[in-house]
Design an enzyme around this catalytic site. Structure first.
Site, PDB file in Angstrom:
ATOM      1  N   GLU A  58      39.698  38.160  45.107  1.00  0.00           N
ATOM      2  CA  GLU A  58      39.857  39.195  44.087  1.00  0.00           C
ATOM      3  C   GLU A  58      38.964  40.380  44.439  1.00  0.00           C
ATOM      4  OE1 GLU A  58      40.383  41.822  41.328  1.00  0.00           O
ATOM      5  OE2 GLU A  58      41.710  40.079  41.478  1.00  0.00           O
ATOM      6  N   ALA A  59      39.575  41.577  44.486  1.00  0.00           N
ATOM      7  CA  ALA A  59      38.817  42.775  44.847  1.00  0.00           C
ATOM      8  C   ALA A  59      37.821  43.171  43.771  1.00  0.00           C
ATOM      9  CB  ALA A  59      39.768  43.934  45.131  1.00  0.00           C
ATOM     10  N   HIS A  96      53.004  50.099  33.680  1.00  0.00           N
ATOM     11  CA  HIS A  96      53.769  48.927  34.103  1.00  0.00           C
ATOM     12  C   HIS A  96      54.455  49.169  35.450  1.00  0.00           C
ATOM     13  CE1 HIS A  96      54.312  47.975  29.527  1.00  0.00           C
ATOM     14  NE2 HIS A  96      53.154  47.550  29.976  1.00  0.00           N
TER      15      HIS A  96
END
Length: 519
Positions: free
Chosen positions: A38-39, A446
């Site tokens: 995860e960054a 989105h």
């Protein structure tokens, strides 16, 4: 512990709505080793759990803070795309609305080449992940990890909106849009909120309960530079943590779940994408896939503000009521979602200018845009944000659909049920409607479609989410949607993770037991 040359069977890039589900499911087999990269950082900030705190996270370290290029359809405005840079991804900073989309959306996916993704095919995967407090029905699941409830804020559940919509011709007085049908009846929004009235994110639901599994390794603040590919096969990942570049290897597969804006970026940095664009940036072309970064779609929102008799500012949710409609431009799925908020929610008070009178807010959301955009690399440097051009409202049909939505809202607001609230229009008022649409529309965050699933020349992945032309590499997130769904996309991303994990295990001949919840 992860060191250079470490090996795992599976490497998952991105701990968002899809990646967390995949990590949960694959690591349920103790014989399988899984690395989740995860960054962003961890999700311990109190504003993440607070169901009214998410707006304060926009622009923080938990947000990628991406921007579009100037948008001609929005009067050349640049738009900020708030995207989660944290465990849970955008499910940790969003408004928690749970909308699966319309059955016709998934049926269209199958028609476009995504075999096995029809509504009847995906419904079981939605149900497997859900724990809906409305009970177990043909359309809802219980016993899954993601806690779901109908709008828990009594003030937000506006009886006036429901009744006015019925008086305007949207007939069913209480409507479950995630049930048998979605269109043309008003109802209450559903949310991924747990029984303690805290956010239920991908991380809280699928990752935290199993994070101590010895075969699961989770690394935060680990930004991927590229996927390592050898002889047409993904063999590992190069990432940076604490300023140091590391390489880690996958015996079985690499699964890219970094989201619709990061996944195509990582593919292109790895040499997978449009040939001329990669050559311009000096990136060696491994596989020519012209569709990488293309087909960018996003939902567009347009607020209408009405004077009201009274307005509470104690509420923590952004909306509680919803209506999906088909404008004259569509005959297969709703293209507009209308949210209604009886007052000014507390999270929006710092953002909205003080209103001289109590107000209520209607939000028209274009959920089946005709406009398509693209994402490209700014450079070959992994630290540079991509060039994002959604092409908002470049198609006149999108403007026409929003204009029709405004007229539907005006019709609802004029019904007898709203008269007790003394509702009258403040914004846009007398402003010309098309000018108002171009000046006030914006994203509702989105993005989707940039690594689309299918069989045509612009498809990036096949129906099992395998990247065309590369072995042992899949993409599983909002980027694989051939067409964006009619409603908030996070629910579909949870489902994509569940279905992706099932397909991965099937392909590896691992029998899946869906009757047991493994925590």
């Amino acid at each position: 512990m992860v060191t250079n040359h470490s090996k795992f069977q599976y490497i998952i890039i991105g701990a968002g709505a899809s990646g967390c589900v995949i990590a949960n499911r694959l690591s349920a087999n103790p014989a399988v080793s899984v690395l989740l990269l995860e960054a962003g950082g961890d999700d311990s900030h109190p504003d993440i759990a607070d169901i009214g705190g998410f707006v304060r996270l926009w622009g923080s370290d938990a947000d990628w803070q991406l921007r579009t290029v100037p948008q001609p359809g929005l009067n050349n405005r640049e738009v900020v795309l708030n995207q989660g840079k944290v465990l849970g991804g955008s499910s940790s900073i969003n408004a928690m609305m749970y909308v699966r989309g319309n059955a016709a959306n998934f049926d269209e996916w199958e028609i476009l080449g995504a075999k096995g993704w029809s509504y009847n095919d995906v419904l079981p995967y939605f149900k497997q992940i859900e724990n809906y407090d409305g009970g177990d029905t043909d359309y809802h699941g219980t016993g899954g990890e993601i806690s779901l409830c109908e709008c828990p804020d009594e003030y937000m559940c506006s009886a006036e909106f429901i009744e006015a919509a019925s008086q305007a011709g949207y007939n069913e007085p209480h409507f479950d849009y995630n049930g048998a049908k979605q269109t043309n009846s008003a109802g209450y929004l559903q949310f991924h909120i747990d029984e303690e009235q805290k956010r239920e994110s991908a991380a809280t639901a699928f990752l935290h309960p199993i994070i101590d599994r010895p075969n699961l390794t989770v690394l935060t603040n680990a930004q991927v530079k590229r996927i390592l590919i050898e002889n047409g096969t993904a063999i590992g990942v190069e990432y940076v943590i604490n300023g140091e570049t590391n390489a880690v290897y996958a015996d079985t597969e690499v699964i890219l779940s970094a989201g619709a804006l990061a996944s195509p970026k990582i593919l292109m940095l790895s040499g997978i994408g449009p040939v001329e664009h990669l050559k311009e940036l000096g990136i060696e072309v491994i596989t020519a896939l012209p569709g990488v970064g293309q087909n960018l779609q996003d939902h567009v929102q347009l607020p209408l503000i009405y004077q009201s008799q009274s307005s509470s500012t104690d509420t923590t949710l952004l909306a509680g009521n919803v209506l999906f409609i088909k404008t004259t431009l569509t005959d297969y799925a709703p293209d507009v979602q209308i949210n209604f908020t009886p007052g000014v929610p507390a999270p929006l008070r710092p953002i909205l200018l003080p209103m001289p009178v109590p107000v209520c807010i209607f939000l028209a959301i274009l959920v089946q845009p005709l406009s398509r955009g693209e994402l490209k690399l700014a450079s070959a440097n992994y630290e540079d944000n991509p060039v994002i051009d959604p092409n908002y409202l470049v198609e006149q049909g999108d403007v026409d659909a929003l204009a029709e939505a405004v007229e539907v809202i005006r019709k609802i607001a004029a019904q007898p049920a709203f008269q007790s609230k003394n509702v009258c229009e403040l914004v846009p008022g007398e402003e010309p409607l098309e000018a108002f649409i171009h000046s006030q529309s914006s994203t509702i965050w989105h993005p989707a479609g940039t690594c689309k699933m299918g069989t045509d020349l612009m498809a990036v992945v096949d129906e099992r989410l395998r990247v065309h032309g590369i072995n042992n590499l899949r993409v599983a997130d909002a980027s694989i949607m051939p067409v964006i769904t009619s409603g908030n996309t996070v629910a579909t991303c949870f489902m994509i993770g569940q279905k992706a994990a099932a397909m991965i295990m099937e392909d590896q001949n691992v029998k899946q037991d869906t009757s047991v919840q493994i925590i």
